[in-house]
Motif scaffolding. Structure first.
Motif, PDB file in Angstrom:
ATOM      1  N   ALA A  72       0.737  -1.221  -0.019  1.00 54.08           N
ATOM      2  CA  ALA A  72       0.135   0.142  -0.090  1.00 54.08           C
ATOM      3  C   ALA A  72       0.793   1.327  -0.103  1.00 54.08           C
ATOM      4  O   ALA A  72       0.682   2.380   0.243  1.00 54.08           O
ATOM      5  N   ARG A  73       2.200   0.986  -0.090  1.00 51.36           N
ATOM      6  CA  ARG A  73       3.205   2.053  -0.157  1.00 51.36           C
ATOM      7  C   ARG A  73       3.130   3.117   1.067  1.00 51.36           C
ATOM      8  O   ARG A  73       3.314   4.132   0.939  1.00 51.36           O
ATOM      9  N   GLN A  74       3.057   2.211   2.035  1.00 58.25           N
ATOM     10  CA  GLN A  74       3.145   2.838   3.482  1.00 58.25           C
ATOM     11  C   GLN A  74       4.833   2.974   4.111  1.00 58.25           C
ATOM     12  O   GLN A  74       5.113   1.705   3.719  1.00 58.25           O
ATOM     13  N   ASP A  75       5.186   3.945   4.340  1.00 61.47           N
ATOM     14  CA  ASP A  75       6.622   3.799   4.719  1.00 61.47           C
ATOM     15  C   ASP A  75       6.812   3.470   5.956  1.00 61.47           C
ATOM     16  O   ASP A  75       7.031   4.213   7.088  1.00 61.47           O
ATOM     17  N   VAL A  76       6.743   1.897   6.509  1.00 58.12           N
ATOM     18  CA  VAL A  76       6.750   1.458   7.819  1.00 58.12           C
ATOM     19  C   VAL A  76       8.318   1.198   7.927  1.00 58.12           C
ATOM     20  O   VAL A  76       8.752   0.725   7.173  1.00 58.12           O
ATOM     21  N   ARG A  77       8.585   1.479   9.241  1.00 61.36           N
ATOM     22  CA  ARG A  77      10.209   1.453   9.711  1.00 61.36           C
ATOM     23  C   ARG A  77      10.390   0.388  10.359  1.00 61.36           C
ATOM     24  O   ARG A  77      11.530  -0.151  10.670  1.00 61.36           O
ATOM     25  N   ASP A  78       9.206  -0.172  11.374  1.00 63.30           N
ATOM     26  CA  ASP A  78       9.676  -0.815  12.612  1.00 63.30           C
ATOM     27  C   ASP A  78       8.288  -1.343  13.095  1.00 63.30           C
ATOM     28  O   ASP A  78       6.980  -0.634  12.719  1.00 63.30           O
ATOM     29  N   CYS A  79       8.275  -2.593  13.573  1.00 68.06           N
ATOM     30  CA  CYS A  79       6.870  -3.245  13.861  1.00 68.06           C
ATOM     31  C   CYS A  79       7.505  -4.050  15.174  1.00 68.06           C
ATOM     32  O   CYS A  79       8.194  -4.787  15.044  1.00 68.06           O
ATOM     33  N   LYS A  84      -5.595 -27.607  27.594  1.00 66.98           N
ATOM     34  CA  LYS A  84      -5.521 -26.223  27.995  1.00 66.98           C
ATOM     35  C   LYS A  84      -5.193 -25.312  26.696  1.00 66.98           C
ATOM     36  O   LYS A  84      -4.093 -24.565  26.747  1.00 66.98           O
ATOM     37  N   VAL A  85      -6.316 -25.161  25.874  1.00 68.31           N
ATOM     38  CA  VAL A  85      -6.196 -24.518  24.762  1.00 68.31           C
ATOM     39  C   VAL A  85      -5.982 -22.878  24.804  1.00 68.31           C
ATOM     40  O   VAL A  85      -6.705 -22.463  25.910  1.00 68.31           O
ATOM     41  N   PHE A  86      -5.582 -21.967  23.922  1.00 67.93           N
ATOM     42  CA  PHE A  86      -5.808 -20.677  24.053  1.00 67.93           C
ATOM     43  C   PHE A  86      -7.220 -20.314  24.091  1.00 67.93           C
ATOM     44  O   PHE A  86      -7.949 -20.728  23.203  1.00 67.93           O
ATOM     45  N   THR A  87      -7.626 -19.310  25.139  1.00 62.54           N
ATOM     46  CA  THR A  87      -9.124 -18.918  24.977  1.00 62.54           C
ATOM     47  C   THR A  87      -9.132 -17.568  24.605  1.00 62.54           C
ATOM     48  O   THR A  87     -10.319 -17.182  24.108  1.00 62.54           O
ATOM     49  N   ARG A  88      -8.155 -16.758  24.880  1.00 61.35           N
ATOM     50  CA  ARG A  88      -8.120 -15.209  24.549  1.00 61.35           C
ATOM     51  C   ARG A  88      -6.640 -15.093  24.082  1.00 61.35           C
ATOM     52  O   ARG A  88      -5.668 -15.539  24.706  1.00 61.35           O
ATOM     53  N   ILE A  89      -6.462 -14.367  22.731  1.00 63.36           N
ATOM     54  CA  ILE A  89      -5.321 -13.740  22.480  1.00 63.36           C
ATOM     55  C   ILE A  89      -5.366 -12.173  21.965  1.00 63.36           C
ATOM     56  O   ILE A  89      -6.267 -12.093  21.239  1.00 63.36           O
ATOM     57  N   HIS A  90      -4.589 -11.457  22.530  1.00 56.69           N
ATOM     58  CA  HIS A  90      -4.503 -10.106  22.168  1.00 56.69           C
ATOM     59  C   HIS A  90      -2.981  -9.760  21.448  1.00 56.69           C
ATOM     60  O   HIS A  90      -2.269  -9.797  22.281  1.00 56.69           O
ATOM     61  N   PHE A  91      -3.105  -9.053  20.499  1.00 54.91           N
ATOM     62  CA  PHE A  91      -2.031  -8.608  19.646  1.00 54.91           C
ATOM     63  C   PHE A  91      -1.970  -7.020  19.720  1.00 54.91           C
ATOM     64  O   PHE A  91      -2.860  -6.449  19.199  1.00 54.91           O
ATOM     65  N   HIS A  92      -0.884  -6.424  20.372  1.00 55.15           N
ATOM     66  CA  HIS A  92      -0.844  -4.971  20.268  1.00 55.15           C
ATOM     67  C   HIS A  92       0.337  -4.529  19.474  1.00 55.15           C
ATOM     68  O   HIS A  92       1.606  -4.890  19.884  1.00 55.15           O
ATOM     69  N   PHE A  93      -0.007  -3.988  18.344  1.00 54.01           N
ATOM     70  CA  PHE A  93       1.009  -3.698  17.405  1.00 54.01           C
ATOM     71  C   PHE A  93       1.723  -2.115  17.556  1.00 54.01           C
ATOM     72  O   PHE A  93       0.668  -1.353  17.980  1.00 54.01           O
ATOM     73  N   GLU A  94       2.909  -2.206  17.689  1.00 55.89           N
ATOM     74  CA  GLU A  94       3.593  -0.710  17.673  1.00 55.89           C
ATOM     75  C   GLU A  94       4.391  -0.429  16.352  1.00 55.89           C
ATOM     76  O   GLU A  94       5.190  -1.070  16.161  1.00 55.89           O
ATOM     77  N   LEU A  95       3.864   0.241  15.503  1.00 54.62           N
ATOM     78  CA  LEU A  95       4.215   0.464  14.197  1.00 54.62           C
ATOM     79  C   LEU A  95       4.809   1.789  14.054  1.00 54.62           C
ATOM     80  O   LEU A  95       4.192   3.020  14.600  1.00 54.62           O
ATOM     81  N   THR A  96       5.969   2.003  13.478  1.00 51.65           N
ATOM     82  CA  THR A  96       6.758   3.407  13.323  1.00 51.65           C
ATOM     83  C   THR A  96       6.998   3.405  11.854  1.00 51.65           C
ATOM     84  O   THR A  96       7.265   2.429  11.156  1.00 51.65           O
TER      85      THR A  96
END
Length: 138
Positions: free
Chosen positions: A63-70, A84-96
């Motif tokens: 998409a021609r986004q100038d992403v530098r870090d993730c 003991k399966v995963f029941t909840r997973i949350h991903f918090h992205f910090e994009l620079t």
């Protein structure tokens, strides 16, 4: 896709991926391990984060986004009883990046979660999966 696994001792295993990369997995001392490597379920979380991050970066670049870090922080919960399966997973992205558009990031996260990330789509059969993000200017 192929992989191989060799038992070392206790609950320690050496895995080798089809591409020739090795990883040690082990358990905590209270579970019979020597804490020589990540737990298998930790690797499952890391692999899922890698899978979705791969998608997000690829989609943003297309998409021609100038992403530098993730960076991704993951929080997960598992069932109290076996399996003991995963029941909840949350991903918090910090994009620079430079002038990253929130709508492009939201689109990339949605496409990964709903169409491309095999790992998170598979884990979504037992877990509620969520994402959020923050953008930082480079």
């Amino acid at each position: 896709m192929k992989a191989a696994l060799q038992w070392v001792d206790g609950v320690c295993f050496m895995g080798e991926s089809g591409s020739g990369h090795a990883v040690v997995m082990d358990g905590a001392p209270e579970g019979g391990g020597r804490n020589l490597g990540p737990r298998p379920m930790e690797l499952l979380l890391l692999g899922t984060a890698g899978c979705t991050s791969y998608d997000v970066i690829t989609i943003l670049k297309k998409a021609r986004q100038d992403v530098r870090d993730c960076r991704v922080s993951i929080e997960a919960e598992r069932a109290d009883t076996d399996p003991k399966v995963f029941t909840r997973i949350h991903f918090h992205f910090e994009l620079t990046g430079r002038d990253l558009k929130p709508e492009a990031v939201e689109r990339a996260l949605s496409l990964s979660a709903e169409k491309y990330c095999s790992a998170s789509i598979m884990l979504g059969k037992t877990a509620e999966i969520s994402h959020d993000y923050v953008l930082r200017e480079a």
